[in-house]
Design a protein around this motif. Structure first.
Motif, short mmCIF file in Angstrom:
data_model
loop_
_atom_site.label_atom_id
_atom_site.label_comp_id
_atom_site.label_asym_id
_atom_site.label_seq_id
_atom_site.Cartn_x
_atom_site.Cartn_y
_atom_site.Cartn_z
N TYR A 27 0.82 -1.22 0.00
CA TYR A 27 0.00 0.00 0.00
C TYR A 27 0.85 1.26 0.00
O TYR A 27 0.50 2.26 -0.64
CB TYR A 27 -0.94 0.00 1.20
N ILE A 28 1.98 1.20 0.71
CA ILE A 28 2.87 2.36 0.74
C ILE A 28 3.50 2.57 -0.63
O ILE A 28 3.59 3.70 -1.12
CB ILE A 28 3.96 2.18 1.84
N ILE A 29 3.90 1.49 -1.28
CA ILE A 29 4.46 1.58 -2.64
C ILE A 29 3.41 2.14 -3.60
O ILE A 29 3.70 3.03 -4.41
CB ILE A 29 4.97 0.20 -3.11
N ALA A 30 2.18 1.64 -3.51
CA ALA A 30 1.11 2.15 -4.38
C ALA A 30 0.92 3.64 -4.18
O ALA A 30 0.77 4.40 -5.15
CB ALA A 30 -0.19 1.40 -4.09
N VAL A 35 0.19 4.47 -8.12
CA VAL A 35 -0.28 3.41 -9.00
C VAL A 35 -1.35 2.60 -8.28
O VAL A 35 -1.56 2.76 -7.08
CB VAL A 35 0.87 2.46 -9.44
N GLU A 36 -2.03 1.75 -9.03
CA GLU A 36 -3.03 0.88 -8.44
C GLU A 36 -2.37 -0.24 -7.65
O GLU A 36 -1.19 -0.56 -7.87
CB GLU A 36 -3.92 0.29 -9.55
N ILE A 41 1.69 -4.54 -6.19
CA ILE A 41 1.94 -5.95 -5.85
C ILE A 41 3.04 -6.52 -6.76
O ILE A 41 3.93 -7.23 -6.30
CB ILE A 41 0.65 -6.79 -5.96
N VAL A 42 2.98 -6.18 -8.04
CA VAL A 42 4.01 -6.65 -8.97
C VAL A 42 5.38 -6.12 -8.55
O VAL A 42 6.37 -6.86 -8.51
CB VAL A 42 3.68 -6.24 -10.43
N VAL A 43 5.46 -4.84 -8.21
CA VAL A 43 6.73 -4.25 -7.76
C VAL A 43 7.20 -4.96 -6.50
O VAL A 43 8.37 -5.37 -6.39
CB VAL A 43 6.59 -2.74 -7.53
N PHE A 44 6.30 -5.10 -5.52
CA PHE A 44 6.63 -5.73 -4.24
C PHE A 44 7.18 -7.13 -4.44
O PHE A 44 8.21 -7.51 -3.88
CB PHE A 44 5.37 -5.77 -3.37
N ARG A 51 15.01 -6.19 2.45
CA ARG A 51 15.90 -5.03 2.36
C ARG A 51 15.63 -4.23 1.08
O ARG A 51 15.57 -3.00 1.11
CB ARG A 51 17.36 -5.50 2.39
N ALA A 52 15.45 -4.92 -0.04
CA ALA A 52 15.16 -4.23 -1.30
C ALA A 52 13.84 -3.48 -1.23
O ALA A 52 13.72 -2.36 -1.73
CB ALA A 52 15.16 -5.23 -2.46
N ARG A 53 12.84 -4.07 -0.60
CA ARG A 53 11.53 -3.43 -0.48
C ARG A 53 11.61 -2.19 0.39
O ARG A 53 11.04 -1.14 0.06
CB ARG A 53 10.52 -4.43 0.08
N ILE A 54 12.30 -2.30 1.52
CA ILE A 54 12.46 -1.14 2.40
C ILE A 54 13.26 -0.05 1.70
O ILE A 54 12.91 1.13 1.77
CB ILE A 54 13.10 -1.56 3.74
#
Length: 162
Positions: A27-30, A35-36, A41-44, A51-54
């Motif tokens: 949700y934070i990435i969106a 983006v939707e 979810i695809v990015v995540f 570590r990469a996500r943070i």
């Protein structure tokens, strides 16, 4: 020394609260990418480490287009999450040693430390009441981070619409 069932229950709780909290990064990435949810979810899922996500979330929060209040909230939560990731990593990347009664007596990290002259591995730490308190404290902090992320998500109309 804590009973093995207590250690395993706590490690299970640690993994449960961690996974649920990390999934909120979708949700934070969106929100930060505007983006939707499906794209987030695809990015995540494309980033295959915590570590990469943070790192991604922190970098997006630092962009000039991110409102200052959002930047502050997100960076604060990520800082706290990184701190707690040490405990999660410890218990997900260790082996356990047992005493003569079959109880977990210590953990040994599965990590190499190398310098010019030698290589060492496996820092050993006792699994005692103090360590269990630290584990429980970490679980509580991850729950609090989750609550902070949920508060941020609910405070943003764009995220709630997802």
């Amino acid at each position: 020394m804590p009973a093995m069932s207590d250690v395993l229950l706590s490690v299970g709780r640690l993994n449960y609260v961690w996974t649920n909290t990390e999934s909120l990064l979708i949700y934070i990435i969106a929100h930060l990418l505007k983006v939707e949810k499906e794209a987030a979810i695809v990015v995540f899922l494309t980033l295959n480490t915590t570590r990469a996500r943070i790192d991604l979330v922190e970098r997006l929060a630092k962009l000039p287009s991110t409102p200052a209040a959002d930047r502050k909230a997100v960076l604060s939560a990520m800082s706290r999450l990184k701190k707690e990731s040490k405990m999660r990593n410890k218990y997900n990347h260790c082996i356990y040693s047992f005493d003569e009664k079959g109880e977990i007596s210590s953990t040994q990290l599965m990590r190499l430390v190398e310098d010019d002259k030698e290589i060492r591995y496996g820092k050993i730490e006792q699994m005692d009441d103090r360590e269990m308190e630290l584990l429980d404290k970490s679980i509580g902090e991850i729950v609090n981070i989750s609550k902070a992320l949920w508060a941020f998500i609910h405070a943003s109309p764009r995220i709630v619409a997802l």
